[in-house]
Scaffold this motif. Sequence first.
Motif, mmCIF file in Angstrom:
data_model
loop_
_atom_site.group_PDB
_atom_site.id
_atom_site.type_symbol
_atom_site.label_atom_id
_atom_site.label_comp_id
_atom_site.label_asym_id
_atom_site.label_seq_id
_atom_site.Cartn_x
_atom_site.Cartn_y
_atom_site.Cartn_z
ATOM 1 N N ILE A 131 -2.571 69.323 -5.340
ATOM 2 C CA ILE A 131 -3.940 69.107 -4.876
ATOM 3 C C ILE A 131 -3.952 68.750 -3.398
ATOM 4 O O ILE A 131 -4.811 69.207 -2.632
ATOM 5 N N VAL A 132 -2.980 67.944 -2.965
ATOM 6 C CA VAL A 132 -2.905 67.574 -1.553
ATOM 7 C C VAL A 132 -2.654 68.796 -0.681
ATOM 8 O O VAL A 132 -3.263 68.956 0.396
ATOM 9 N N TRP A 133 -1.769 69.686 -1.133
ATOM 10 C CA TRP A 133 -1.504 70.900 -0.362
ATOM 11 C C TRP A 133 -2.715 71.824 -0.325
ATOM 12 O O TRP A 133 -2.989 72.479 0.689
ATOM 13 N N VAL A 134 -3.457 71.887 -1.426
ATOM 14 C CA VAL A 134 -4.683 72.684 -1.434
ATOM 15 C C VAL A 134 -5.691 72.105 -0.457
ATOM 16 O O VAL A 134 -6.366 72.842 0.288
ATOM 17 N N MET A 135 -5.787 70.796 -0.400
ATOM 18 C CA MET A 135 -6.698 70.161 0.554
ATOM 19 C C MET A 135 -6.282 70.454 1.990
ATOM 20 O O MET A 135 -7.128 70.714 2.854
ATOM 21 N N ARG A 136 -4.981 70.436 2.271
ATOM 22 C CA ARG A 136 -4.517 70.727 3.630
ATOM 23 C C ARG A 136 -4.854 72.159 4.034
ATOM 24 O O ARG A 136 -5.296 72.415 5.163
ATOM 25 N N ILE A 137 -4.651 73.090 3.117
ATOM 26 C CA ILE A 137 -4.941 74.494 3.430
ATOM 27 C C ILE A 137 -6.433 74.701 3.643
ATOM 28 O O ILE A 137 -6.868 75.384 4.582
ATOM 29 N N THR A 138 -7.251 74.097 2.778
ATOM 30 C CA THR A 138 -8.702 74.270 2.920
ATOM 31 C C THR A 138 -9.233 73.570 4.170
ATOM 32 O O THR A 138 -10.221 74.022 4.753
ATOM 33 N N VAL A 139 -8.590 72.481 4.600
ATOM 34 C CA VAL A 139 -8.991 71.849 5.861
ATOM 35 C C VAL A 139 -8.801 72.819 7.016
ATOM 36 O O VAL A 139 -9.672 72.956 7.900
ATOM 37 N N LEU A 140 -7.671 73.537 7.029
ATOM 38 C CA LEU A 140 -7.429 74.523 8.081
ATOM 39 C C LEU A 140 -8.446 75.667 8.010
ATOM 40 O O LEU A 140 -8.977 76.112 9.029
ATOM 41 N N LEU A 141 -8.713 76.149 6.794
ATOM 42 C CA LEU A 141 -9.652 77.271 6.642
ATOM 43 C C LEU A 141 -11.070 76.861 7.029
ATOM 44 O O LEU A 141 -11.758 77.578 7.769
ATOM 45 N N PHE A 142 -11.513 75.714 6.543
ATOM 46 C CA PHE A 142 -12.861 75.261 6.871
ATOM 47 C C PHE A 142 -12.981 74.916 8.350
ATOM 48 O O PHE A 142 -14.025 75.155 8.972
ATOM 49 N N GLY A 143 -11.924 74.355 8.928
ATOM 50 C CA GLY A 143 -11.954 74.060 10.355
ATOM 51 C C GLY A 143 -12.050 75.316 11.197
ATOM 52 O O GLY A 143 -12.808 75.373 12.168
ATOM 53 N N ALA A 144 -11.285 76.354 10.811
ATOM 54 C CA ALA A 144 -11.359 77.629 11.536
ATOM 55 C C ALA A 144 -12.730 78.270 11.380
ATOM 56 O O ALA A 144 -13.296 78.819 12.338
ATOM 57 N N SER A 145 -13.294 78.195 10.170
ATOM 58 C CA SER A 145 -14.630 78.766 9.949
ATOM 59 C C SER A 145 -15.686 78.021 10.761
ATOM 60 O O SER A 145 -16.569 78.645 11.366
ATOM 61 N N ALA A 146 -15.597 76.691 10.781
ATOM 62 C CA ALA A 146 -16.562 75.909 11.557
ATOM 63 C C ALA A 146 -16.442 76.196 13.048
ATOM 64 O O ALA A 146 -17.448 76.289 13.765
ATOM 65 N N THR A 147 -15.202 76.365 13.529
ATOM 66 C CA THR A 147 -15.003 76.685 14.946
ATOM 67 C C THR A 147 -15.593 78.047 15.288
ATOM 68 O O THR A 147 -16.252 78.217 16.329
ATOM 69 N N ALA A 148 -15.375 79.034 14.417
ATOM 70 C CA ALA A 148 -15.929 80.370 14.660
ATOM 71 C C ALA A 148 -17.445 80.349 14.664
ATOM 72 O O ALA A 148 -18.094 80.975 15.520
ATOM 73 N N MET A 149 -18.054 79.585 13.742
ATOM 74 C CA MET A 149 -19.507 79.492 13.709
ATOM 75 C C MET A 149 -20.042 78.806 14.956
ATOM 76 O O MET A 149 -21.075 79.196 15.503
#
Length: 332
Positions: A131-149
């Motif tokens: 679960i911790v690794w899934v959270m780390r990966i989703t933090v990167l994905l959501f951060g990249a998406s927020a930056t692009a937006m």
Amino acid sequence: MTLGGIPWQAYFQRVLSSSSATYAQVLSFLAAFGCIVMAIPAVLIGAIGASTAWNQTEYGVPDPKTKKEADMILPIVLQYLCPVYISFFGLGAVSAAVMSSADSSILSASSMFARNIYQLSFRQNASDREIVWVMRITVLLFGASATAMALLASSVYGLWYLSSDLVYIIIFPQLLCVLFIKGTNTYGAIAGYLFGLVLRITGGEPYLYLQPLIFYPGWYQDDNNLYIQRFPFKTLSMLTAFATNVIVSYLAKYLFESGTLPPKLDFLDAVVARYSREHMDKATLVKSDNIVLNELAPVNPRHSQTLSSTFTNKEAFNYVDSSPELSNTEDN
């Protein structure tokens, strides 16, 4: 904007943590008036920026509205109309508030995805490390998406409006089904989510320069070659998501309960194994209007002791065995 502002995670996090329903209601009304009060400084700063003679400041001409920098009026006012020390602390406070809101939003979104979607829907037996690794990966994905937006959007208000728009289309129907429609399940929620999201994306978004794929009646093209939809397709997307949630939920419930589909196909455990032994550990509260008795799965009792040992004071027997006086008496 009104209905899209209801199912916000930040709001329900405080509602669910309230000690009583009355306290939650009072908190909600006080928060509404608090938002109005907190909007007064922003209105005053905007009014100051609109009435300022910028040609008499270091900012020069043209004014921020002509430069299309009206959405940056707060840092502009702090930098050019305030003393240096106020500009320093003001801009620092704004930056700290933005970063705090951004990281808390990304972290809460990642944790909700890891717990509520990944673990509950797909990997019920996932370890904490996974679960911790899934959270780390989703933090990167959501951060990249927020930056692009943030890079693509031209207005902060546009991003706020877009977030409320997406919550209105995707989350608001889910909230209605959970609170007021009995029988909705995970299959209907996923189908409604996907249908609403697809209809919303294909309708286009001028703030993100996203061209529409579906042209509804009344569309036109503005000066920036962006297609504007006059048809209320957002409300149509919300209603479609709501109807899809209800229809697919009851269809899945009928197919599984009637035996048309075998129970092994209920891979989300949403209908057949709705009340599994995993969720019924020690006690189950049965209400006739909530849980049907034939939906209950058998629960194996966990008795670590027999009935006789439960009412036996072992310490007393141990004391008797170890007492020297009683031992001598028994020997005599």
